[in-house]
Scaffold this motif. Structure first.
Motif, PDB file in Angstrom:
ATOM      1  N   ALA A  35       0.864  -1.184   0.000  1.00  0.00           N
ATOM      2  CA  ALA A  35       0.000   0.000   0.000  1.00  0.00           C
ATOM      3  C   ALA A  35       0.900   1.234   0.000  1.00  0.00           C
ATOM      4  O   ALA A  35       2.123   1.133  -0.154  1.00  0.00           O
ATOM      5  CB  ALA A  35      -0.932  -0.019   1.207  1.00  0.00           C
ATOM      6  N   ALA A  36       0.312   2.403   0.182  1.00  0.00           N
ATOM      7  CA  ALA A  36       1.054   3.653   0.047  1.00  0.00           C
ATOM      8  C   ALA A  36       1.870   3.971   1.300  1.00  0.00           C
ATOM      9  O   ALA A  36       1.447   3.702   2.431  1.00  0.00           O
ATOM     10  CB  ALA A  36       0.095   4.801  -0.242  1.00  0.00           C
ATOM     11  N   ASP A  37       3.029   4.569   1.075  1.00  0.00           N
ATOM     12  CA  ASP A  37       3.872   5.146   2.128  1.00  0.00           C
ATOM     13  C   ASP A  37       4.071   4.171   3.283  1.00  0.00           C
ATOM     14  O   ASP A  37       4.601   3.093   3.100  1.00  0.00           O
ATOM     15  CB  ASP A  37       3.299   6.491   2.569  1.00  0.00           C
ATOM     16  N   ASP A  38       3.623   4.532   4.493  1.00  0.00           N
ATOM     17  CA  ASP A  38       3.826   3.663   5.655  1.00  0.00           C
ATOM     18  C   ASP A  38       2.738   2.615   5.812  1.00  0.00           C
ATOM     19  O   ASP A  38       2.700   1.901   6.818  1.00  0.00           O
ATOM     20  CB  ASP A  38       3.906   4.517   6.923  1.00  0.00           C
ATOM     21  N   GLU A  39       1.814   2.544   4.870  1.00  0.00           N
ATOM     22  CA  GLU A  39       0.740   1.545   4.838  1.00  0.00           C
ATOM     23  C   GLU A  39      -0.185   1.646   6.046  1.00  0.00           C
ATOM     24  O   GLU A  39      -0.761   0.656   6.510  1.00  0.00           O
ATOM     25  CB  GLU A  39       1.312   0.138   4.664  1.00  0.00           C
ATOM     26  N   ILE A  40      -0.356   2.863   6.534  1.00  0.00           N
ATOM     27  CA  ILE A  40      -1.243   3.098   7.678  1.00  0.00           C
ATOM     28  C   ILE A  40      -2.697   2.916   7.260  1.00  0.00           C
ATOM     29  O   ILE A  40      -3.506   2.339   7.997  1.00  0.00           O
ATOM     30  CB  ILE A  40      -1.007   4.501   8.258  1.00  0.00           C
ATOM     31  N   SER A  41      -3.057   3.408   6.071  1.00  0.00           N
ATOM     32  CA  SER A  41      -4.462   3.348   5.646  1.00  0.00           C
ATOM     33  C   SER A  41      -4.984   1.920   5.595  1.00  0.00           C
ATOM     34  O   SER A  41      -6.090   1.636   6.065  1.00  0.00           O
ATOM     35  CB  SER A  41      -4.627   4.003   4.269  1.00  0.00           C
ATOM     36  N   ILE A  42      -4.197   0.996   5.035  1.00  0.00           N
ATOM     37  CA  ILE A  42      -4.699  -0.370   4.938  1.00  0.00           C
ATOM     38  C   ILE A  42      -4.754  -1.019   6.317  1.00  0.00           C
ATOM     39  O   ILE A  42      -5.671  -1.798   6.606  1.00  0.00           O
ATOM     40  CB  ILE A  42      -3.859  -1.208   3.946  1.00  0.00           C
ATOM     41  N   ARG A  43      -3.809  -0.692   7.197  1.00  0.00           N
ATOM     42  CA  ARG A  43      -3.884  -1.250   8.551  1.00  0.00           C
ATOM     43  C   ARG A  43      -5.118  -0.725   9.276  1.00  0.00           C
ATOM     44  O   ARG A  43      -5.790  -1.474  10.000  1.00  0.00           O
ATOM     45  CB  ARG A  43      -2.613  -0.917   9.338  1.00  0.00           C
ATOM     46  N   ARG A  44      -5.422   0.561   9.104  1.00  0.00           N
ATOM     47  CA  ARG A  44      -6.636   1.109   9.726  1.00  0.00           C
ATOM     48  C   ARG A  44      -7.891   0.413   9.196  1.00  0.00           C
ATOM     49  O   ARG A  44      -8.805   0.089   9.966  1.00  0.00           O
ATOM     50  CB  ARG A  44      -6.733   2.604   9.445  1.00  0.00           C
ATOM     51  N   ALA A  45      -7.933   0.210   7.895  1.00  0.00           N
ATOM     52  CA  ALA A  45      -9.112  -0.428   7.305  1.00  0.00           C
ATOM     53  C   ALA A  45      -9.314  -1.822   7.881  1.00  0.00           C
ATOM     54  O   ALA A  45     -10.433  -2.202   8.263  1.00  0.00           O
ATOM     55  CB  ALA A  45      -8.962  -0.490   5.787  1.00  0.00           C
ATOM     56  N   ARG A  46      -8.225  -2.582   7.970  1.00  0.00           N
ATOM     57  CA  ARG A  46      -8.360  -3.940   8.493  1.00  0.00           C
ATOM     58  C   ARG A  46      -8.644  -3.945   9.991  1.00  0.00           C
ATOM     59  O   ARG A  46      -9.387  -4.793  10.494  1.00  0.00           O
ATOM     60  CB  ARG A  46      -7.101  -4.742   8.158  1.00  0.00           C
ATOM     61  N   GLN A  47      -8.074  -2.980  10.712  1.00  0.00           N
ATOM     62  CA  GLN A  47      -8.334  -2.905  12.141  1.00  0.00           C
ATOM     63  C   GLN A  47      -9.797  -2.605  12.418  1.00  0.00           C
ATOM     64  O   GLN A  47     -10.382  -3.103  13.378  1.00  0.00           O
ATOM     65  CB  GLN A  47      -7.454  -1.831  12.800  1.00  0.00           C
ATOM     66  N   SER A  48     -10.418  -1.789  11.552  1.00  0.00           N
ATOM     67  CA  SER A  48     -11.832  -1.463  11.773  1.00  0.00           C
ATOM     68  C   SER A  48     -12.694  -2.721  11.679  1.00  0.00           C
ATOM     69  O   SER A  48     -13.671  -2.864  12.432  1.00  0.00           O
ATOM     70  CB  SER A  48     -12.307  -0.411  10.768  1.00  0.00           C
ATOM     71  N   PHE A  49     -12.348  -3.652  10.781  1.00  0.00           N
ATOM     72  CA  PHE A  49     -13.087  -4.909  10.733  1.00  0.00           C
ATOM     73  C   PHE A  49     -12.806  -5.755  11.973  1.00  0.00           C
ATOM     74  O   PHE A  49     -13.706  -6.419  12.494  1.00  0.00           O
ATOM     75  CB  PHE A  49     -12.719  -5.684   9.462  1.00  0.00           C
ATOM     76  N   ALA A  50     -11.564  -5.727  12.442  1.00  0.00           N
ATOM     77  CA  ALA A  50     -11.238  -6.473  13.666  1.00  0.00           C
ATOM     78  C   ALA A  50     -11.972  -5.907  14.871  1.00  0.00           C
ATOM     79  O   ALA A  50     -12.219  -6.626  15.852  1.00  0.00           O
ATOM     80  CB  ALA A  50      -9.726  -6.446  13.911  1.00  0.00           C
ATOM     81  N   ASP A  51     -12.328  -4.624  14.816  1.00  0.00           N
ATOM     82  CA  ASP A  51     -13.020  -3.973  15.928  1.00  0.00           C
ATOM     83  C   ASP A  51     -14.524  -4.204  15.918  1.00  0.00           C
ATOM     84  O   ASP A  51     -15.241  -3.703  16.794  1.00  0.00           O
ATOM     85  CB  ASP A  51     -12.750  -2.465  15.908  1.00  0.00           C
ATOM     86  N   VAL A  52     -15.028  -4.930  14.946  1.00  0.00           N
ATOM     87  CA  VAL A  52     -16.467  -5.219  14.878  1.00  0.00           C
ATOM     88  C   VAL A  52     -16.864  -6.151  16.029  1.00  0.00           C
ATOM     89  O   VAL A  52     -16.176  -7.135  16.325  1.00  0.00           O
ATOM     90  CB  VAL A  52     -16.818  -5.863  13.523  1.00  0.00           C
ATOM     91  N   VAL A  53     -17.969  -5.832  16.648  1.00  0.00           N
ATOM     92  CA  VAL A  53     -18.595  -6.707  17.650  1.00  0.00           C
ATOM     93  C   VAL A  53     -19.945  -7.129  17.092  1.00  0.00           C
ATOM     94  O   VAL A  53     -20.790  -6.277  16.777  1.00  0.00           O
ATOM     95  CB  VAL A  53     -18.791  -5.985  18.994  1.00  0.00           C
ATOM     96  N   PHE A  54     -20.152  -8.426  16.914  1.00  0.00           N
ATOM     97  CA  PHE A  54     -21.428  -8.935  16.434  1.00  0.00           C
ATOM     98  C   PHE A  54     -22.368  -9.178  17.614  1.00  0.00           C
ATOM     99  O   PHE A  54     -21.946  -9.582  18.701  1.00  0.00           O
ATOM    100  CB  PHE A  54     -21.241 -10.246  15.672  1.00  0.00           C
TER     101      PHE A  54
END
Length: 393
Positions: A35-54
């Protein structure tokens, strides 16, 4: 063990990713994975899915579940389609034709990128050869040379492609450090480094060197560094007026991809888009961009309060069927997968894409049962919440 047997041992998209990494040289793998630069955006995107509570409902009849949805007024067998991806034959020589074949067989849409390595006409024809109801879409970057944009639109329409997806988050190419450091070019150049990489990946190199040369079917310039190619093509002067110009020249459904604020979602919907995609381009453009899943409920709420009928889709960071259901529960009408599809393609061509789709289908159906829903329309905000973090995206 043959290819089908090896793929059967992949139980998650992560397993396919590891198989892809074993098969593919570092430069090609990193182009997909990075991903771009330090790849923060893709880590944030994936972390948001990990933060889901069903929040499951119990004592519901889920003996039979139906994961189908309607998107752009037509049925899709699953709540996701294949996103536009560039340089696809670099990952596996079956490329887009392998992808559209798998998508058509599964009853889901396939999107061909402007940066695709198969012709518009061939992708549309291949999809229809698998299923008469195959759904193919074309993704467009608005070129500096507007005549070239019109030419591509006309070819897509003449080929029977259903929808046009205009990507709007690339005024310039993002800085993808993995590609810069690997010196990646298209097609791959035979340098001392790449010759050394042949040794552990002979099958990949044999395919590349003995099949049709890698080229971009929609471009005149098809060699050189990725960054130079982007800079010669993308137009930083594109505005909303250009989107309205595209709409005048395209008679089918129009989708706008790359929305990252509520304000832009409203502007695009008001301009007449049939759908918009909340997306950060797989984290490959602006680093430190918002996590699409976290932004999604605000976009949906704002549009519905205005009475807008524009569909809201989501991509970036999807790796599981549960990720897809979380997006649907938070208001998305549909989702797109990019890397998840490419990992399967790299791992095994068309058969690998089949396996990626089957993994996601199985996860979707199992998670629906565990959530207590038999139809996707039964999903709501009551089924999902996002863990609160000190950092707001």
């Amino acid at each position: 063990m043959n290819l089908r047997e090896r793929l059967a041992h992949a139980h998650t998209i992560g397993d396919l990713r590891r198989a892809a990494q074993r098969r593919t040289p570092r430069g090609a793998f990193n182009y997909t994975d990075g991903a771009a630069d330090d790849e923060i955006s893709i880590r944030r995107a994936r972390q948001s899915f990990a933060d889901v509570v069903f929040h499951p409902s119990v004592l519901r009849d889920v003996a039979t579940v139906n994961p189908a949805v309607a998107v752009l007024g037509q049925p899709a067998g699953l709540p996701f389609g294949i996103a536009p991806t560039g340089f696809t034959r670099l990952m596996h020589t079956e490329g887009e034709l392998g992808g559209v074949s798998a998508a058509a067989a599964a009853g889901i849409p396939f999107t061909l990128s402007t940066m695709g390595t198969a012709a518009i006409e061939d992708v549309a024809r291949t999809g229809r050869s698998i299923s008469a109801s195959a759904r193919t879409w074309f993704q467009l970057y608005i070129w500096k040379d507007r005549a070239r944009s019109i030419e591509l639109i006309q070819r897509a329409a003449a080929s029977g492609m259903e929808a046009l997806i205009v990507t709007v988050d690339v005024p310039v190419g993002g800085r993808r450090l993995r590609d810069i450091r690997s010196g990646m070019t298209v097609p791959p150049a035979l340098t001392p480094r790449t010759i050394m990489e042949m040794l552990p990946h002979p099958a990949w190199w044999f395919d590349v060197l003995t099949t049709e040369p890698l080229a971009f079917s929609s471009l005149d310039q098809s060699t050189g560094s990725i960054r130079a190619l982007f800079e010669s093509m993308f137009d930083p002067s594109v505005t909303l007026e250009d989107l309205e110009w595209i709409k005048q020249n395209w008679r089918g459904p129009l989708v706008v991809k790359g929305i990252q604020t509520v304000g832009d979602a409203v502007r695009v919907a008001d301009a007449g888009a049939d759908a918009l995609v909340v997306s950060t381009h797989g984290g490959r453009q602006l680093d430190r961009a918002p996590a699409p899943l976290a932004l999604l409920p605000k976009v949906v709420s704002s549009l519905r309060e205005r009475g807008s009928r524009t569909e809201v889709w989501l991509d970036t960071g999807i790796m599981t069927g549960a990720d897809i259901l979380a997006a649907i529960a938070l208001g998305a009408n549909f989702t797109l997968i990019g890397r998840a599809y490419l990992y399967g393609l790299m791992a095994g061509g068309r058969l690998g894409v089949d396996r990626a789709i089957e993994i996601l289908r199985s996860e979707i159906e199992r998670t629906m049962r565990l959530l207590g829903v038999s139809e996707l329309s039964q999903l709501s905000h009551d089924h999902v919440s996002l863990m609160q973090r000190s950092d707001s995206f």
